[in-house]
Design a protein around this motif. Sequence first.
Motif, PDB file in Angstrom:
ATOM      1  N   ILE A  34       0.862  -1.187   0.000  1.00 39.33           N
ATOM      2  CA  ILE A  34       0.000   0.000   0.000  1.00 39.33           C
ATOM      3  C   ILE A  34       0.895   1.232   0.000  1.00 39.33           C
ATOM      4  O   ILE A  34       1.843   1.315   0.793  1.00 39.33           O
ATOM      5  N   ARG A  35       0.626   2.148  -0.892  1.00 37.80           N
ATOM      6  CA  ARG A  35       1.372   3.400  -0.898  1.00 37.80           C
ATOM      7  C   ARG A  35       0.409   4.548  -0.657  1.00 37.80           C
ATOM      8  O   ARG A  35      -0.599   4.691  -1.365  1.00 37.80           O
ATOM      9  N   ALA A  36       0.701   5.362   0.352  1.00 36.17           N
ATOM     10  CA  ALA A  36      -0.128   6.532   0.656  1.00 36.17           C
ATOM     11  C   ALA A  36       0.607   7.778   0.186  1.00 36.17           C
ATOM     12  O   ALA A  36       1.837   7.868   0.302  1.00 36.17           O
ATOM     13  N   TYR A  37      -0.154   8.726  -0.355  1.00 38.11           N
ATOM     14  CA  TYR A  37       0.442   9.991  -0.781  1.00 38.11           C
ATOM     15  C   TYR A  37      -0.592  11.096  -0.669  1.00 38.11           C
ATOM     16  O   TYR A  37      -1.725  10.942  -1.133  1.00 38.11           O
ATOM     17  N   ASP A  38      -0.219  12.186  -0.057  1.00 36.93           N
ATOM     18  CA  ASP A  38      -1.064  13.372   0.012  1.00 36.93           C
ATOM     19  C   ASP A  38      -2.475  13.049   0.531  1.00 36.93           C
ATOM     20  O   ASP A  38      -3.470  13.474  -0.039  1.00 36.93           O
ATOM     21  N   GLY A  39      -2.535  12.288   1.593  1.00 35.47           N
ATOM     22  CA  GLY A  39      -3.809  12.023   2.259  1.00 35.47           C
ATOM     23  C   GLY A  39      -4.680  10.961   1.619  1.00 35.47           C
ATOM     24  O   GLY A  39      -5.803  10.729   2.068  1.00 35.47           O
ATOM     25  N   ALA A  40      -4.185  10.331   0.550  1.00 38.73           N
ATOM     26  CA  ALA A  40      -5.002   9.310  -0.119  1.00 38.73           C
ATOM     27  C   ALA A  40      -4.157   8.075  -0.422  1.00 38.73           C
ATOM     28  O   ALA A  40      -2.931   8.114  -0.336  1.00 38.73           O
ATOM     29  N   GLU A 114      -1.243 -13.850  13.247  1.00 41.12           N
ATOM     30  CA  GLU A 114      -2.125 -12.675  13.246  1.00 41.12           C
ATOM     31  C   GLU A 114      -2.173 -11.986  11.891  1.00 41.12           C
ATOM     32  O   GLU A 114      -3.195 -11.464  11.486  1.00 41.12           O
ATOM     33  N   LEU A 115      -1.014 -11.955  11.216  1.00 44.34           N
ATOM     34  CA  LEU A 115      -0.886 -11.117  10.018  1.00 44.34           C
ATOM     35  C   LEU A 115      -1.991 -11.387   8.989  1.00 44.34           C
ATOM     36  O   LEU A 115      -2.565 -10.462   8.422  1.00 44.34           O
ATOM     37  N   ALA A 116      -2.286 -12.662   8.776  1.00 43.10           N
ATOM     38  CA  ALA A 116      -3.278 -13.028   7.758  1.00 43.10           C
ATOM     39  C   ALA A 116      -4.686 -12.552   8.150  1.00 43.10           C
ATOM     40  O   ALA A 116      -5.561 -12.439   7.304  1.00 43.10           O
ATOM     41  N   LYS A 117      -4.877 -12.301   9.437  1.00 38.82           N
ATOM     42  CA  LYS A 117      -6.229 -11.939   9.902  1.00 38.82           C
ATOM     43  C   LYS A 117      -6.477 -10.439   9.901  1.00 38.82           C
ATOM     44  O   LYS A 117      -7.605  -9.997  10.110  1.00 38.82           O
ATOM     45  N   VAL A 118      -5.429  -9.638   9.711  1.00 40.68           N
ATOM     46  CA  VAL A 118      -5.609  -8.177   9.748  1.00 40.68           C
ATOM     47  C   VAL A 118      -6.292  -7.721   8.460  1.00 40.68           C
ATOM     48  O   VAL A 118      -5.807  -8.002   7.365  1.00 40.68           O
ATOM     49  N   PRO A 119      -7.444  -7.035   8.569  1.00 39.57           N
ATOM     50  CA  PRO A 119      -8.124  -6.589   7.344  1.00 39.57           C
ATOM     51  C   PRO A 119      -7.311  -5.522   6.605  1.00 39.57           C
ATOM     52  O   PRO A 119      -6.590  -4.739   7.240  1.00 39.57           O
ATOM     53  N   THR A 120      -7.449  -5.522   5.296  1.00 37.67           N
ATOM     54  CA  THR A 120      -6.715  -4.557   4.478  1.00 37.67           C
ATOM     55  C   THR A 120      -6.987  -3.117   4.913  1.00 37.67           C
ATOM     56  O   THR A 120      -6.108  -2.273   4.869  1.00 37.67           O
ATOM     57  N   THR A 121      -8.228  -2.860   5.348  1.00 33.60           N
ATOM     58  CA  THR A 121      -8.568  -1.489   5.748  1.00 33.60           C
ATOM     59  C   THR A 121      -7.666  -0.997   6.882  1.00 33.60           C
ATOM     60  O   THR A 121      -7.301   0.171   6.934  1.00 33.60           O
ATOM     61  N   GLU A 122      -7.275  -1.897   7.788  1.00 36.69           N
ATOM     62  CA  GLU A 122      -6.384  -1.483   8.887  1.00 36.69           C
ATOM     63  C   GLU A 122      -4.990  -1.172   8.378  1.00 36.69           C
ATOM     64  O   GLU A 122      -4.310  -0.271   8.874  1.00 36.69           O
ATOM     65  N   LYS A 123      -4.557  -1.924   7.389  1.00 38.54           N
ATOM     66  CA  LYS A 123      -3.230  -1.689   6.808  1.00 38.54           C
ATOM     67  C   LYS A 123      -3.227  -0.345   6.088  1.00 38.54           C
ATOM     68  O   LYS A 123      -2.286   0.433   6.179  1.00 38.54           O
ATOM     69  N   VAL A 124      -4.321  -0.087   5.355  1.00 41.75           N
ATOM     70  CA  VAL A 124      -4.457   1.186   4.650  1.00 41.75           C
ATOM     71  C   VAL A 124      -4.439   2.334   5.654  1.00 41.75           C
ATOM     72  O   VAL A 124      -3.740   3.340   5.469  1.00 41.75           O
ATOM     73  N   ALA A 125      -5.177   2.156   6.750  1.00 42.59           N
ATOM     74  CA  ALA A 125      -5.255   3.221   7.759  1.00 42.59           C
ATOM     75  C   ALA A 125      -3.875   3.514   8.349  1.00 42.59           C
ATOM     76  O   ALA A 125      -3.533   4.671   8.626  1.00 42.59           O
ATOM     77  N   LEU A 126      -3.078   2.456   8.532  1.00 43.77           N
ATOM     78  CA  LEU A 126      -1.745   2.646   9.112  1.00 43.77           C
ATOM     79  C   LEU A 126      -0.851   3.469   8.173  1.00 43.77           C
ATOM     80  O   LEU A 126      -0.148   4.388   8.607  1.00 43.77           O
ATOM     81  N   ALA A 127      -0.904   3.150   6.875  1.00 43.85           N
ATOM     82  CA  ALA A 127      -0.098   3.892   5.901  1.00 43.85           C
ATOM     83  C   ALA A 127      -0.550   5.353   5.823  1.00 43.85           C
ATOM     84  O   ALA A 127       0.270   6.276   5.788  1.00 43.85           O
ATOM     85  N   LEU A 128      -1.876   5.567   5.814  1.00 42.13           N
ATOM     86  CA  LEU A 128      -2.403   6.939   5.744  1.00 42.13           C
ATOM     87  C   LEU A 128      -2.013   7.741   6.983  1.00 42.13           C
ATOM     88  O   LEU A 128      -1.633   8.912   6.896  1.00 42.13           O
ATOM     89  N   ALA A 129      -2.087   7.086   8.149  1.00 37.22           N
ATOM     90  CA  ALA A 129      -1.754   7.780   9.393  1.00 37.22           C
ATOM     91  C   ALA A 129      -0.268   8.139   9.420  1.00 37.22           C
ATOM     92  O   ALA A 129       0.108   9.238   9.859  1.00 37.22           O
ATOM     93  N   LEU A 130       0.568   7.236   8.937  1.00 38.15           N
ATOM     94  CA  LEU A 130       2.012   7.514   8.915  1.00 38.15           C
ATOM     95  C   LEU A 130       2.295   8.722   8.015  1.00 38.15           C
ATOM     96  O   LEU A 130       3.073   9.607   8.356  1.00 38.15           O
ATOM     97  N   GLU A 131       1.625   8.763   6.861  1.00 37.66           N
ATOM     98  CA  GLU A 131       1.839   9.866   5.931  1.00 37.66           C
ATOM     99  C   GLU A 131       1.418  11.179   6.581  1.00 37.66           C
ATOM    100  O   GLU A 131       2.161  12.174   6.569  1.00 37.66           O
ATOM    101  N   ALA A 132       0.239  11.194   7.182  1.00 36.12           N
ATOM    102  CA  ALA A 132      -0.282  12.429   7.786  1.00 36.12           C
ATOM    103  C   ALA A 132       0.571  12.861   8.987  1.00 36.12           C
ATOM    104  O   ALA A 132       0.927  14.035   9.119  1.00 36.12           O
TER     105      ALA A 132
END
Lengths: 450, 462
Positions: A34-40, A114-132
């Motif tokens: 997942i790559r986050a850039y400029d809030g998206a 655990e890794l396989a059970k983490v929903p993609t949305t949580e991974k996306v949220a982590l990347a977005l939060a790191l960017e912000a």
Amino acid sequence: MSDDLLDIAERAVGWADSHEEVEIYVARGTETEIRAYDGAVESLTSATSAGVGIRVIDNHRMGFAWAGSLDPTVIEETMAEARDNARFATPDEHVRLAVPDGVPARPVSSWDDELAKVPTTEKVALALALEADTRAADQRIRQVDSADYGDGMVEAVLATTTGIRSSTRRTSSYLGVSVIAGSGDESQTGGGYSVARGFSGLDPDRARDDAVLRSTRMLGATKGSSGRMAVVFDRRIAATLLSIVASALSGESVAKHRSFFADRLGELVADPRVTLVDDPTDARAYNASAFDAEGLACRRNVLIDQGRLTSFYYDTLAGARAGTASTGSAVRGGFASTPSPGCRALLLTPGPEGQGQDEVVGLVGDGLFVQSITGVHSGVSTISGDFSVGAEGLMIRNGRLAEPVREITIASTLQRMLQSIVAIGSDLEWLPGIAAGMTVAIGDMQASGS
Amino acid sequence: MIENPVLERVLAEALRHGGDFAEVFAEDRTNSSAVLDDGRVEELSSGRERGAGIRVISGETTGYAHTADLSLEGLLRAAEAASAVARSDGRGERVVPAGPLSEVSSLRALRDHARADKAGTLELLQRADHAARSQGGAISQVQAACGTSRRAVLIANSEGLLARDEQTRSRFSVSCVASGDAGLQTGYETVARTLGFELFDDVSVEALAEAAARRALTKLAARPAPSGELPVVLAGGSGGILFHEACGHGLEADHIVKDASVYAGRIGQLVASPLVTLVDDGTVDTEWGTFGVDDEGRPAQRNVLIDQGVLTDYLWDYVRSRQEGRRSSGNGRRQTYQHLPMVRMTNTFLLPGTDDAEEIVAQTPRGVYVAQLGGGQVNTATGDFVFGTTEAYLIEDGKITEPLRDANLIGNGPEVLKRVDAVGTDFAMTPGTCGKDGQSVPVGCGQATMRLSGVTIGGTAA
């Protein structure tokens, strides 16, 4: 676990003719990026891939073929191709597959359920939060190029006609951010990351803080000046350098006259502070593994002991050619490549307790602290030992980090650098790759600048 | 590889949850290689990989999924996974119907290539080994490698584009080690073209091997490279990697759009010496970075990036050109179907000038002459870059004199481009592998003999 992969491997081993030795390596992996850039979210990739690599040895000749598929028909074709390739190799009595050598495998935990059970949305949220967070962390940060989350789960099995059966699996996750600091015409870059086996082990604050520190402390950097000076390498760079030095200790490179360590066994090749070990059974190591890429148990190998060159490392073929046994050091780049000798978990014995980066810088007094290097593949040779790389970092004055410098090179030879290590930090950290990092100081190198 | 009705169905599925664009990229790739090392043919290897990557773009977000399963079911599963980004962005059900597909014709005629022949490959390797070792007893090791790859690609997208290409590439390399009193030295030479096995009808592997061996032997007597700033003369075809690193990467639109390049916002400005006209051209006959259509289905084209020192354009792929409301320049490339495309160079070269190559050296009182370059690396945001020498000499009083040990040179892109003060007529290209964001693609680099009035050389001699 991996039962279906083992079935595939067993079946293919069963196709071997009585005069053949056959090895099947079967691997399967899934990954998310997942790559986050400029809030998206800029991009989100999810994929599964699998494949086989087959070695056939017939009449002392080895052939190899691979395919990115587990389809039974494709595997049969791959086997036939490997067999055909073997017909063209030069016969070599040393060519052979690994045979179980009685060294018990030490279980190494490198799988996080655990890794396989983490929903993609949580991974996306982590990347977005790191960017912000990184964008907001310091007003001097002008741009966050990218904030990346990545993870992977890989299972592999190996089976041979010589009785090898091994199975390995590992999970890994990665969080990284790269930034540009500065205003007007000035740009300074820096990056930070965190790696873990699973999702919860990732440390986004660490990634953010590293990126911010590394970019902002370079603000105002000028081209450094030329001269001989002491050089302190940051942990990350020291880990890279260790990996390079260790590649010259490969028994294959040595036997083929492609290492400056050839003919130096038993000699003092480094400062007595240097004890270098490769121990893939150390569970802390990023690439820890119970088995090597030929299915032998991984083991602890002491390569340099208090400055003295004690041992090279081998896979089965390199060992046979050198008249010794494999040191359980076979590695492979995936199902599309054959094994070769390599390290997985290099560790330099750390310096005295409490000797962190600040203390090493204090010991050196005056010199250059290097936080990043470039041109490693074009400027470092493990054959001649010549070493010349681009560098950026901070000058060291009166035992402290001082003004930033960039666009300089530092040069020496790997041989001289090993002999002139003057301090090793105790700030050990396992990094992605094949070596642990710790601050290392070299007494004398040539810097070129203005 | 995949029938049109299947492609249309998969594209429709990819956009079922919304999105602005969908694409299927399918690839069927075979590789074969052989390595002779230490006097033995150690390894013949063959590989095959086929699969498809499906991309869905919704707003500024790209979703990607790839699969090795080219059946309708496999492709539909990947389309569903790739479309997750459109589902999650909350923009609603904005379905773009995939139009009927119409085939793009490539400008490049597909030719019949000779297939790699195992026995023939072996013979080439042995001839190279023999030729290298004949250069003298100091040659202590020889490795020769020969590889061919064939890549058939198919691209279909929701704008109705359908494109196909076949890219056959062959490569031969020799690396030698020479042993002397002062240790070991290395020499390397390679030839690589977008051709099949017929490449070897015209290439002498003996000449390659001799060049590699001579390079290693010459360096046995080499002295440490100087340190500090000196004029540098780069031989024609020594590896136009200088321009690849000093500005090529910095002109890739992904860096530009993110303001992560020193060349952002500088179109129309003088960014280099007026002697510099830089071109990226994916259509050059049989060069290493040549193809018919890029990995997004755009025909390869010739793009002038710097015209007599003035920056004229950047390099574009689909995503970045769409954001700017312009057309792609045919520079969207990917390593395999398992990768997202991004902006990449093809064959990047400096057009020849009018100076005589020997005259350029004669008019350099003191400096470094670089006969062959290795790799390089750049930080596009700061413009700082390095490139390494693998064969270099001192220039003293306008003459090429002693050989130098390998070293990296360091410079800042915009600064170094202004220091080009002579360009010769003896143009030549060299093949290379360019790495970016973990993906490797074949590229060409080229230039004639040229001089930089000053670059920092990272040797160990004071």
